[in-house]
Each structure stands twice: as C-alpha cells, then as structure tokens.
Write an enzyme that holds these catalytic residues in place. Structure first.
Site, PDB file in Angstrom:
ATOM      1  N   HIS A  11      21.458  60.203  15.647  1.00 23.56           N
ATOM      2  CA  HIS A  11      21.681  61.566  16.131  1.00 23.56           C
ATOM      3  C   HIS A  11      22.823  62.238  15.368  1.00 23.56           C
ATOM      4  CE1 HIS A  11      18.945  60.840  19.452  1.00 23.56           C
ATOM      5  NE2 HIS A  11      19.647  59.787  19.805  1.00 23.56           N
ATOM      6  N   LYS A  12      23.904  61.498  15.157  1.00 25.03           N
ATOM      7  CA  LYS A  12      25.042  62.046  14.406  1.00 25.03           C
ATOM      8  C   LYS A  12      24.658  62.312  12.951  1.00 25.03           C
ATOM      9  CE  LYS A  12      29.113  60.311  16.870  1.00 25.03           C
ATOM     10  NZ  LYS A  12      30.394  59.609  16.676  1.00 25.03           N
ATOM     11  N   ASP A  68      35.167  60.702  14.933  1.00 25.34           N
ATOM     12  CA  ASP A  68      35.259  60.140  16.268  1.00 25.34           C
ATOM     13  C   ASP A  68      35.328  61.329  17.203  1.00 25.34           C
ATOM     14  OD1 ASP A  68      35.125  58.013  18.030  1.00 25.34           O
ATOM     15  OD2 ASP A  68      37.283  57.800  18.192  1.00 25.34           O
ATOM     16  N   PHE A 151      22.239  64.642  22.714  1.00 29.40           N
ATOM     17  CA  PHE A 151      22.385  63.232  23.063  1.00 29.40           C
ATOM     18  C   PHE A 151      23.723  63.046  23.760  1.00 29.40           C
ATOM     19  CE2 PHE A 151      24.136  63.958  18.888  1.00 29.40           C
ATOM     20  CZ  PHE A 151      25.281  63.183  18.822  1.00 29.40           C
ATOM     21  N   TYR A 153      26.542  63.098  26.154  1.00 25.34           N
ATOM     22  CA  TYR A 153      26.882  63.854  27.362  1.00 25.34           C
ATOM     23  C   TYR A 153      26.325  65.274  27.343  1.00 25.34           C
ATOM     24  CZ  TYR A 153      30.394  60.175  28.226  1.00 25.34           C
ATOM     25  OH  TYR A 153      31.035  58.983  28.461  1.00 25.34           O
ATOM     26  N   HIS A 179      31.915  71.123  18.806  1.00 23.83           N
ATOM     27  CA  HIS A 179      33.083  70.473  18.236  1.00 23.83           C
ATOM     28  C   HIS A 179      32.767  69.854  16.882  1.00 23.83           C
ATOM     29  CE1 HIS A 179      30.580  68.015  20.761  1.00 23.83           C
ATOM     30  NE2 HIS A 179      30.998  66.922  20.151  1.00 23.83           N
TER      31      HIS A 179
END
Length: 196
Positions: A11-12, A68, A151, A153, A179
C-alpha cells in the site's frame, strides 16, 4: 529513474509511486533481494525513518528513502504514536488496531477525538541524509466507515475540513491532503531539483 523505498508494504509503495509520478520508479528492497521487516528500534518517527533508510543504504549503497508514520490522538496522550502499526500487538493487525482505538475512545464525542497523522521521510542520497515531514490534522470517527479505499487507520480518520474518512475518498484526493502526500511531495521537489 529507479529509487529504493525502504518498505515492503504494498500500500505504501503504491501511494509513493502515485505521488512521485512517472519520472520515478519506486522499487522495494524485497524486489532487490532484501526481504523481511526493516529495523524500527527508536522511540520517534524520525529515528525509525532514518534507521530504515540507513539500513537499506548500507545494504545496497544506492539512494533510498524510508518513512515512518504515526497516528497521534490527543485524548490518548498522543498514542498510538510511534507504536501505530503494532498498537494492538506485534502481529500488526490493522483491524485490531482500529478496534482498540475505537474501544479506548468509546463515549467521547467527535469534537473530543482530535488527532493527526504525522509522516517523516528520510532520504539517503550519496550517503547524505535529508528529512521531510508532513502532517494531516483531523478527528477519529465515532465508528468505522464502510469506505474501501486506503489502509491502516484510514477508515476511522476524518481529515480536517471533510465529513468522511480517508477510506471514503479517492486515492488522488487522499494523496493531495495526507501526511504522506505532503512529505512525499517535498521529497519529489528535492529529487527533481537535484536532477534538474
């Protein structure tokens, strides 16, 4: 051009590719022979991001970046924070993490559920470190939404100015205000500036 993203989260990787655009080809460490989780031993987002980028740089000696991300909920004293991915346990179960947050906020009205996502991106380029940060303010929803986008939260996070969760908007809309989108666009500007 290829650029290594120190993540094996599909996903990232997909989000990073969408944000950085066609000028860059985002490559995972696993696709180049470094499988498994990267180290995250610090108590700050910046520390973990720098550590992961450094580990990938040391292994490949190739320009790379890491991120992160943490969800900070004011009513929980900033938790889960650096423990966002493992909030409900070491198995990193997103559904269990969401259930734990909603359980801990039970009874609190929407306006008392202020929160933010923070993302720290660390770039190691020619051995030199540069760090970028992005924040998305919002609130935790009263219940999980039915949205299927995103994905983690996303289905319980309502960004400031919207009345739906991140899981209920398109990937393009999410990347414009998230973000990670903010931090990655700083990374993109930096990379294009250095290669322009």
């Amino acid at each position: 051009m290829d650029i290594l993203f120190a993540s094996n989260n599909p996903h990232k990787l997909e989000e990073a590719q969408a944000i950085l655009g066609p000028s860059f080809h985002v490559v995972s460490p696993a696709s180049k022979g470094l499988p498994g989780d990267l180290p995250e031993t610090h108590d700050t987002l910046r520390g973990n991001s720098v550590e992961k980028a450094g580990a990938v740089w040391n292994f490949f000696q190739q320009d790379c970046f890491a991120d992160d991300t943490g969800l900070e909920i004011d009513a929980l004293g900033g938790a889960p924070g650096v423990h966002t991915a493992r909030y409900a346990g070491e198995d990193k179960d997103p559904a269990a993490n969401r259930r734990k947050v909603l359980r801990e906020l039970e009874g609190l009205p929407f306006e008392a559920r202020s929160a933010r996502f923070r993302c720290v991106v660390a770039l190691v380029e020619g051995g030199e470190l540069t760090v970028f940060e992005g924040t998305c303010e919002g609130h935790i929803a009263l219940a999980e939404s039915e949205g299927v986008q995103g994905f983690g939260y996303d289905s319980i996070f309502v960004p400031e100015g919207l009345d739906v969760t991140l899981a209920e908007i398109s990937i393009e809309e999410k990347n414009a205000l998230s973000h990670r989108g903010k931090a990655m666009r700083q990374l993109q500007c930096h990379l294009q500036g250095n290669r322009g």
